[in-house]
Design a protein around this motif. Sequence first.
Motif, PDB file in Angstrom:
ATOM      1  N   ALA A 348     -60.984  24.069   7.908  1.00 44.32           N
ATOM      2  CA  ALA A 348     -61.406  25.298   8.581  1.00 44.32           C
ATOM      3  C   ALA A 348     -62.675  25.820   7.927  1.00 44.32           C
ATOM      4  O   ALA A 348     -62.929  25.585   6.734  1.00 44.32           O
ATOM      5  N   PHE A 349     -63.477  26.546   8.722  1.00 40.95           N
ATOM      6  CA  PHE A 349     -64.638  27.275   8.220  1.00 40.95           C
ATOM      7  C   PHE A 349     -64.247  28.740   8.074  1.00 40.95           C
ATOM      8  O   PHE A 349     -63.659  29.326   9.001  1.00 40.95           O
ATOM      9  N   ILE A 350     -64.581  29.328   6.924  1.00 48.60           N
ATOM     10  CA  ILE A 350     -64.245  30.725   6.660  1.00 48.60           C
ATOM     11  C   ILE A 350     -65.520  31.453   6.271  1.00 48.60           C
ATOM     12  O   ILE A 350     -66.206  31.065   5.319  1.00 48.60           O
ATOM     13  N   GLN A 351     -65.835  32.513   7.016  1.00 48.09           N
ATOM     14  CA  GLN A 351     -67.034  33.298   6.742  1.00 48.09           C
ATOM     15  C   GLN A 351     -66.634  34.636   6.140  1.00 48.09           C
ATOM     16  O   GLN A 351     -65.726  35.315   6.630  1.00 48.09           O
ATOM     17  N   PHE A 352     -67.344  35.021   5.064  1.00 51.62           N
ATOM     18  CA  PHE A 352     -67.079  36.274   4.363  1.00 51.62           C
ATOM     19  C   PHE A 352     -68.182  37.280   4.674  1.00 51.62           C
ATOM     20  O   PHE A 352     -69.261  36.930   5.156  1.00 51.62           O
ATOM     21  N   ASN A 353     -67.896  38.537   4.348  1.00 50.88           N
ATOM     22  CA  ASN A 353     -68.896  39.581   4.537  1.00 50.88           C
ATOM     23  C   ASN A 353     -69.904  39.637   3.393  1.00 50.88           C
ATOM     24  O   ASN A 353     -71.005  40.148   3.568  1.00 50.88           O
ATOM     25  N   GLN A 354     -69.511  39.128   2.222  1.00 51.18           N
ATOM     26  CA  GLN A 354     -70.397  39.151   1.062  1.00 51.18           C
ATOM     27  C   GLN A 354     -70.557  37.747   0.502  1.00 51.18           C
ATOM     28  O   GLN A 354     -69.618  36.937   0.525  1.00 51.18           O
ATOM     29  N   GLN A 355     -71.748  37.480  -0.035  1.00 49.11           N
ATOM     30  CA  GLN A 355     -72.040  36.150  -0.567  1.00 49.11           C
ATOM     31  C   GLN A 355     -71.202  35.829  -1.792  1.00 49.11           C
ATOM     32  O   GLN A 355     -70.734  34.704  -1.970  1.00 49.11           O
ATOM     33  N   ILE A 356     -70.964  36.834  -2.653  1.00 49.75           N
ATOM     34  CA  ILE A 356     -70.196  36.588  -3.869  1.00 49.75           C
ATOM     35  C   ILE A 356     -68.775  36.149  -3.546  1.00 49.75           C
ATOM     36  O   ILE A 356     -68.162  35.353  -4.278  1.00 49.75           O
ATOM     37  N   ALA A 357     -68.221  36.640  -2.445  1.00 45.74           N
ATOM     38  CA  ALA A 357     -66.859  36.255  -2.063  1.00 45.74           C
ATOM     39  C   ALA A 357     -66.790  34.776  -1.726  1.00 45.74           C
ATOM     40  O   ALA A 357     -65.812  34.095  -2.066  1.00 45.74           O
ATOM     41  N   ALA A 358     -67.819  34.244  -1.064  1.00 40.36           N
ATOM     42  CA  ALA A 358     -67.830  32.824  -0.718  1.00 40.36           C
ATOM     43  C   ALA A 358     -67.863  31.965  -1.981  1.00 40.36           C
ATOM     44  O   ALA A 358     -67.148  30.958  -2.078  1.00 40.36           O
ATOM     45  N   HIS A 359     -68.667  32.347  -2.971  1.00 40.88           N
ATOM     46  CA  HIS A 359     -68.747  31.571  -4.213  1.00 40.88           C
ATOM     47  C   HIS A 359     -67.440  31.672  -5.004  1.00 40.88           C
ATOM     48  O   HIS A 359     -67.003  30.677  -5.607  1.00 40.88           O
ATOM     49  N   MET A 360     -66.818  32.827  -4.996  1.00 41.69           N
ATOM     50  CA  MET A 360     -65.537  32.966  -5.698  1.00 41.69           C
ATOM     51  C   MET A 360     -64.449  32.153  -5.005  1.00 41.69           C
ATOM     52  O   MET A 360     -63.604  31.538  -5.674  1.00 41.69           O
ATOM     53  N   ALA A 361     -64.468  32.122  -3.683  1.00 37.76           N
ATOM     54  CA  ALA A 361     -63.454  31.373  -2.943  1.00 37.76           C
ATOM     55  C   ALA A 361     -63.579  29.875  -3.177  1.00 37.76           C
ATOM     56  O   ALA A 361     -62.572  29.158  -3.200  1.00 37.76           O
ATOM     57  N   VAL A 362     -64.801  29.390  -3.356  1.00 39.28           N
ATOM     58  CA  VAL A 362     -64.999  27.962  -3.601  1.00 39.28           C
ATOM     59  C   VAL A 362     -64.476  27.560  -4.976  1.00 39.28           C
ATOM     60  O   VAL A 362     -63.940  26.457  -5.157  1.00 39.28           O
ATOM     61  N   GLN A 363     -64.581  28.453  -5.955  1.00 41.57           N
ATOM     62  CA  GLN A 363     -64.246  28.112  -7.332  1.00 41.57           C
ATOM     63  C   GLN A 363     -62.826  28.517  -7.732  1.00 41.57           C
ATOM     64  O   GLN A 363     -62.391  28.191  -8.838  1.00 41.57           O
ATOM     65  N   SER A 364     -62.100  29.210  -6.874  1.00 46.45           N
ATOM     66  CA  SER A 364     -60.770  29.688  -7.216  1.00 46.45           C
ATOM     67  C   SER A 364     -59.686  28.733  -6.731  1.00 46.45           C
ATOM     68  O   SER A 364     -59.911  27.924  -5.815  1.00 46.45           O
ATOM     69  N   VAL A 365     -58.512  28.821  -7.322  1.00 45.32           N
ATOM     70  CA  VAL A 365     -57.341  28.067  -6.862  1.00 45.32           C
ATOM     71  C   VAL A 365     -56.760  28.811  -5.670  1.00 45.32           C
ATOM     72  O   VAL A 365     -56.338  29.962  -5.777  1.00 45.32           O
ATOM     73  N   ALA A 366     -56.723  28.144  -4.512  1.00 44.62           N
ATOM     74  CA  ALA A 366     -56.337  28.821  -3.278  1.00 44.62           C
ATOM     75  C   ALA A 366     -54.888  28.592  -2.891  1.00 44.62           C
ATOM     76  O   ALA A 366     -54.330  29.364  -2.111  1.00 44.62           O
ATOM     77  N   ALA A 367     -54.253  27.526  -3.398  1.00 48.57           N
ATOM     78  CA  ALA A 367     -52.895  27.209  -2.975  1.00 48.57           C
ATOM     79  C   ALA A 367     -52.076  26.771  -4.176  1.00 48.57           C
ATOM     80  O   ALA A 367     -52.601  26.239  -5.158  1.00 48.57           O
ATOM     81  N   SER A 368     -50.760  27.001  -4.074  1.00 45.75           N
ATOM     82  CA  SER A 368     -49.852  26.591  -5.149  1.00 45.75           C
ATOM     83  C   SER A 368     -49.502  25.117  -5.064  1.00 45.75           C
ATOM     84  O   SER A 368     -49.008  24.538  -6.024  1.00 45.75           O
ATOM     85  N   VAL A 369     -49.791  24.474  -3.921  1.00 41.19           N
ATOM     86  CA  VAL A 369     -49.517  23.053  -3.751  1.00 41.19           C
ATOM     87  C   VAL A 369     -50.599  22.253  -4.480  1.00 41.19           C
ATOM     88  O   VAL A 369     -51.787  22.493  -4.264  1.00 41.19           O
ATOM     89  N   PRO A 370     -50.234  21.311  -5.344  1.00 40.79           N
ATOM     90  CA  PRO A 370     -51.249  20.535  -6.077  1.00 40.79           C
ATOM     91  C   PRO A 370     -52.197  19.798  -5.137  1.00 40.79           C
ATOM     92  O   PRO A 370     -51.773  19.197  -4.155  1.00 40.79           O
ATOM     93  N   LEU A 371     -53.497  19.872  -5.439  1.00 41.76           N
ATOM     94  CA  LEU A 371     -54.574  19.195  -4.715  1.00 41.76           C
ATOM     95  C   LEU A 371     -54.713  19.668  -3.273  1.00 41.76           C
ATOM     96  O   LEU A 371     -55.455  19.060  -2.500  1.00 41.76           O
ATOM     97  N   ALA A 372     -54.018  20.730  -2.892  1.00 46.89           N
ATOM     98  CA  ALA A 372     -54.153  21.254  -1.528  1.00 46.89           C
ATOM     99  C   ALA A 372     -55.404  22.121  -1.422  1.00 46.89           C
ATOM    100  O   ALA A 372     -55.843  22.739  -2.389  1.00 46.89           O
ATOM    101  N   MET A 373     -55.997  22.125  -0.236  1.00 47.85           N
ATOM    102  CA  MET A 373     -57.168  22.938   0.081  1.00 47.85           C
ATOM    103  C   MET A 373     -58.345  22.607  -0.841  1.00 47.85           C
ATOM    104  O   MET A 373     -59.111  23.479  -1.245  1.00 47.85           O
TER     105      MET A 373
END
Length: 386
Positions: A348-373
Amino acid sequence: MASNTTSAVKSAQGSSLSQFLTTLVTAAAIAVLEITIFIIIRRMFKRIYAPKTYLGDEKRRVEPLPNSLFGWLPALLRMPQEDLIRTSGFDAYFFARYIYVHGLFFLSSFVLLAIILFPIYTVDGKGESYGKKGLDLLTFGNISPRHSSRYAAPLVLAYIFVGAFLYLLYAEMKTFVEKRQALLRSSAYQSRASATTILVTGIPKSYMSQAVLLRIFDQFPGEVRYIWLNRNLEDLPDKADKRTKFVEKLETIECKLIKAALKKEAKRQKNANMNVHSIENDEGIFDKYIPETKRPTMKIGSIPVLSSLCFGKKVDTITYYKEAISQLNTDIERAKLTPQNYAVLNSAFIQFNQQIAAHMAVQSVAASVPLAMTPRYIDVKPANIV
């Protein structure tokens, strides 16, 4: 046997210089020939060698280089870095910088090391008394045992060379970080949708809904603006490609008819001493200047190859393409209104309102399932999406 081997080695050593010069002259002649051909054809094929001077987005165009034989080279080397980044992009700029910096570093290192090492190797060396001839006089093995202290020179220079190269890598990495941060802070970059949009892949089926993804990514600053679930569009891309192909063929055919009509109109008005007026693209105009028997036709049928040869139904080409394009437009627009009919994929493509949110989302752990997302990408340009 031993004497033959010794003489062969001496012969090879003596001829090494002549072989080197022969190779050098041959390579230089080939290089001169290739450069000459490039200089000649560069001015003839601007679409290949200077497309950004008149094609594409006007904001990304550049001033044409001088048309003289060698005047283009100084102008190219003096090109501001900002213009190169603006016209070719960040990756292309650093690739060109990589070649330029490394070429300059290794060439200057060769000159400096040669100035230092060649005298150490040649002055009062072994020489011909030890069978050293030709290029062998410029090697480490030519150092005489009487000057064993000179053996340290190549080692010291090797450490200096490696240290200088590591510092060069550090300086270039620092430059890359500074320029990248400057680019990310620029208003031109921040205004692009790709700066605030990420591509998330490997999404589990249980997460493949806008509500779940919104709950996960809405925690970042500025929250989520929009979520696009990637879907299996089946034959929809093929229909879009087919429509584009038909439009190009229709434009080509109509351009030919307009040219033919203009010639006939010019000839008629020349005989009547009148000014030639423009001819619009209209079926009535075609009927006036192009008789029905001269209009292009084609054969269609269920078997494309055989139908186009002799077994198909003969139809008017312009009418057929217009009807086909109209039907494809209807099918594509109808499919766009019902995206839920197509199965979702695991991205999926996800668009944020702020640029910093996009960079944080790329570098953060998004799911509890290993290697997911994972992996996740940012700054994905529309032209790179398949």
